[in-house]
Scaffold this motif. Structure first.
Motif, PDB file in Angstrom:
ATOM      1  N   GLY A 265     -11.442  -2.181  -0.224  1.00 55.22           N
ATOM      2  CA  GLY A 265     -10.094  -1.671  -0.023  1.00 55.22           C
ATOM      3  C   GLY A 265      -9.079  -2.801   0.071  1.00 55.22           C
ATOM      4  N   VAL A 266      -9.459  -3.869   0.748  1.00 54.49           N
ATOM      5  CA  VAL A 266      -8.563  -5.014   0.887  1.00 54.49           C
ATOM      6  C   VAL A 266      -8.333  -5.654  -0.481  1.00 54.49           C
ATOM      7  CG1 VAL A 266      -8.349  -7.332   1.849  1.00 54.49           C
ATOM      8  CG2 VAL A 266      -9.166  -5.464   3.287  1.00 54.49           C
ATOM      9  N   VAL A 267      -9.390  -5.781  -1.267  1.00 59.99           N
ATOM     10  CA  VAL A 267      -9.264  -6.384  -2.604  1.00 59.99           C
ATOM     11  C   VAL A 267      -8.365  -5.531  -3.484  1.00 59.99           C
ATOM     12  CG1 VAL A 267     -10.543  -6.922  -4.710  1.00 59.99           C
ATOM     13  CG2 VAL A 267     -11.434  -7.645  -2.491  1.00 59.99           C
ATOM     14  N   VAL A 268      -8.545  -4.206  -3.436  1.00 55.33           N
ATOM     15  CA  VAL A 268      -7.697  -3.313  -4.236  1.00 55.33           C
ATOM     16  C   VAL A 268      -6.241  -3.443  -3.796  1.00 55.33           C
ATOM     17  CG1 VAL A 268      -7.160  -0.883  -4.668  1.00 55.33           C
ATOM     18  CG2 VAL A 268      -9.517  -1.695  -4.821  1.00 55.33           C
ATOM     19  N   LEU A 269      -6.020  -3.512  -2.488  1.00 56.32           N
ATOM     20  CA  LEU A 269      -4.660  -3.655  -1.974  1.00 56.32           C
ATOM     21  C   LEU A 269      -4.028  -4.957  -2.469  1.00 56.32           C
ATOM     22  CD1 LEU A 269      -2.578  -2.319  -0.085  1.00 56.32           C
ATOM     23  CD2 LEU A 269      -3.515  -3.719   1.748  1.00 56.32           C
ATOM     24  N   LEU A 270      -4.798  -6.045  -2.415  1.00 63.09           N
ATOM     25  CA  LEU A 270      -4.285  -7.329  -2.898  1.00 63.09           C
ATOM     26  C   LEU A 270      -3.981  -7.272  -4.392  1.00 63.09           C
ATOM     27  CD1 LEU A 270      -6.498  -9.917  -0.982  1.00 63.09           C
ATOM     28  CD2 LEU A 270      -4.045  -9.531  -0.733  1.00 63.09           C
TER      29      LEU A 270
END
Length: 51
Positions: free
Chosen positions: A18-23
């Motif tokens: 989720g963090v990677v997608v957000l970034l």
């Protein structure tokens, strides 16, 4: 014992995903904004040169 560690690592993986997608969304948005600004400024300077 192994199943609990596996479940914990999978939970952390989904959180990191989720963090990677957000970034990626943030970086993509910034790139798109810069591209639109450059295109707009280029078009505006061309229009000013034609006057």
């Amino acid at each position: 014992m192994v199943a609990a560690d596996l479940a914990r690592s999978l939970a952390n993986l989904s959180y990191m995903g989720g963090v990677v997608v957000l970034l990626l969304v943030i970086i993509g948005g910034l790139f798109f904004m810069v591209l639109v600004c450059l295109c707009f400024l280029s078009h505006r300077s061309d229009a000013a040169a034609l006057i």
